[in-house]
Design a protein around this motif. Structure first.
Motif, PDB file in Angstrom:
ATOM      1  N   ALA A  21      87.792 106.011  59.819  1.00 36.06           N
ATOM      2  CA  ALA A  21      86.970 105.697  60.987  1.00 36.06           C
ATOM      3  C   ALA A  21      87.552 106.303  62.255  1.00 36.06           C
ATOM      4  O   ALA A  21      86.810 106.784  63.122  1.00 36.06           O
ATOM      5  N   ILE A  78      87.078 110.412  62.039  1.00 38.07           N
ATOM      6  CA  ILE A  78      85.767 111.077  62.068  1.00 38.07           C
ATOM      7  C   ILE A  78      85.229 111.347  63.472  1.00 38.07           C
ATOM      8  O   ILE A  78      84.872 112.507  63.754  1.00 38.07           O
ATOM      9  N   PRO A  79      85.126 110.400  64.419  1.00 40.08           N
ATOM     10  CA  PRO A  79      85.207 108.951  64.320  1.00 40.08           C
ATOM     11  C   PRO A  79      83.867 108.361  63.874  1.00 40.08           C
ATOM     12  O   PRO A  79      82.829 109.004  63.984  1.00 40.08           O
ATOM     13  N   ALA A  80      83.932 107.101  63.371  1.00 40.91           N
ATOM     14  CA  ALA A  80      82.731 106.420  62.886  1.00 40.91           C
ATOM     15  C   ALA A  80      82.999 104.927  62.895  1.00 40.91           C
ATOM     16  O   ALA A  80      84.162 104.501  62.944  1.00 40.91           O
ATOM     17  N   PRO A  81      81.949 104.106  62.869  1.00 41.82           N
ATOM     18  CA  PRO A  81      82.162 102.658  62.757  1.00 41.82           C
ATOM     19  C   PRO A  81      82.905 102.326  61.463  1.00 41.82           C
ATOM     20  O   PRO A  81      82.652 102.943  60.420  1.00 41.82           O
ATOM     21  N   ASP A  99      80.883 101.721  58.309  1.00 44.37           N
ATOM     22  CA  ASP A  99      80.356 102.871  57.568  1.00 44.37           C
ATOM     23  C   ASP A  99      81.407 103.440  56.621  1.00 44.37           C
ATOM     24  O   ASP A  99      81.107 103.742  55.456  1.00 44.37           O
ATOM     25  N   THR A 100      82.630 103.599  57.112  1.00 44.87           N
ATOM     26  CA  THR A 100      83.678 104.153  56.241  1.00 44.87           C
ATOM     27  C   THR A 100      84.067 103.149  55.159  1.00 44.87           C
ATOM     28  O   THR A 100      84.433 103.542  54.048  1.00 44.87           O
ATOM     29  N   THR A 154      78.900  95.570  54.974  1.00 49.73           N
ATOM     30  CA  THR A 154      79.432  96.511  55.967  1.00 49.73           C
ATOM     31  C   THR A 154      78.551  96.587  57.207  1.00 49.73           C
ATOM     32  O   THR A 154      79.029  96.914  58.289  1.00 49.73           O
ATOM     33  N   ARG A 155      77.237  96.283  57.082  1.00 54.10           N
ATOM     34  CA  ARG A 155      76.395  96.193  58.283  1.00 54.10           C
ATOM     35  C   ARG A 155      76.855  95.016  59.137  1.00 54.10           C
ATOM     36  O   ARG A 155      76.861  95.101  60.375  1.00 54.10           O
ATOM     37  N   ASN A 158      79.785  96.091  61.093  1.00 51.06           N
ATOM     38  CA  ASN A 158      79.401  96.899  62.257  1.00 51.06           C
ATOM     39  C   ASN A 158      78.894  96.027  63.395  1.00 51.06           C
ATOM     40  O   ASN A 158      79.153  96.308  64.574  1.00 51.06           O
TER      41      ASN A 158
END
Length: 233
Positions: free
Chosen positions: A44, A47-50, A53-54, A100-101, A104
């Motif tokens: 995360a 990438i960056p990403a939440p 998601d990862t 995972t939602r 987030n």
């Protein structure tokens, strides 16, 4: 006596929500993340990403590994109900998506403790340690509540159980080894990709040591008082 499906499902879903909150709080302390999602946290950041998601990608890989291992087990033992086993493995994917939602949502709603102003108690070390304690309790309680309902395990628990079944080792020992390997891999990836460690810290060690104790306390003092939803004959 078989508890009501509605009761079991309610406790199961509540457990997953509390588990997602606990994992997210562990990250938000800035003291280190939970061992299970440490590799996802590195990804995360890179990438960056939440992190949700990862974590979903990581959990999906766990599901694939479980399916492969179960197929290999079936080759050695044709009496296994492989169809129902694979279906249960596959059902972990939609579960992971929902889980995972939730992560987030919590990630967006809860600020990093280290980003709060100095006037905030939760920016202090004492405040962050208090949040870390809450994170460990939430993670342990959420994991125990969802597992005790014996429905669909989250992939992090599912892969540990599958490895234990294949290796004939005690599940708790496999869990400790799996978490240790996750932390080691996260450290390697952190320095290889980010050239620094932003993932493993005192919070990781505290989670490693404390989550199992929180689960045990929940099972001893809370589970017997639930409306028999955790007991299946």
């Amino acid at each position: 006596m078989r508890g009501s499906w509605a009761g079991r499902l309610s406790v199961y879903l509540a457990g997953l929500a509390v588990l997602a909150l606990g994992i997210t709080l562990n990250v938000k302390t800035g003291l280190g993340v939970s061992p299970l999602v440490s590799v996802a946290h590195v990804a995360a950041l890179a990438i960056p990403a939440p992190i949700g998601d990862t974590t979903f990608v990581l959990y999906s890989s766990f599901v694939v590994v479980q399916i492969v291992m179960h197929l290999l087990m079936y080759r050695r033992n044709r009496t296994l109900p492989i169809g129902s086993i694979i279906v249960k493995d596959m059902l972990q994917l939609p579960l992971s998506m929902v889980f995972t939602r939730l992560m987030n949502v919590f990630e967006a709603a809860i600020p990093m403790m280290t980003d709060l102003g100095q006037e905030s108690f939760f920016a202090s070390m004492a405040g962050r340690l208090l949040v870390l304690l809450a994170a460990i309790v939430c993670t342990g309680v959420g994991a125990a509540a969802s597992l005790d309902m014996r429905l669909i395990p989250n992939p992090g628990d599912g892969i540990v159980q599958t490895i234990a079944d294949v290796s004939h080792l005690e599940t708790g020992l496999v869990k400790n080894i799996f978490d240790g390997c996750s932390v080691a891999l996260a450290l390697v990836l952190s320095y290889a990709i980010l050239h620094e460690n932003q993932t493993i810290g005192i919070g990781t060690l505290a989670a490693f040591l404390g989550i199992g104790r929180a689960m045990a306390l929940f099972n001893r003092f809370v589970l017997p008082h639930l409306p028999r939803v955790g007991y299946i004959s």
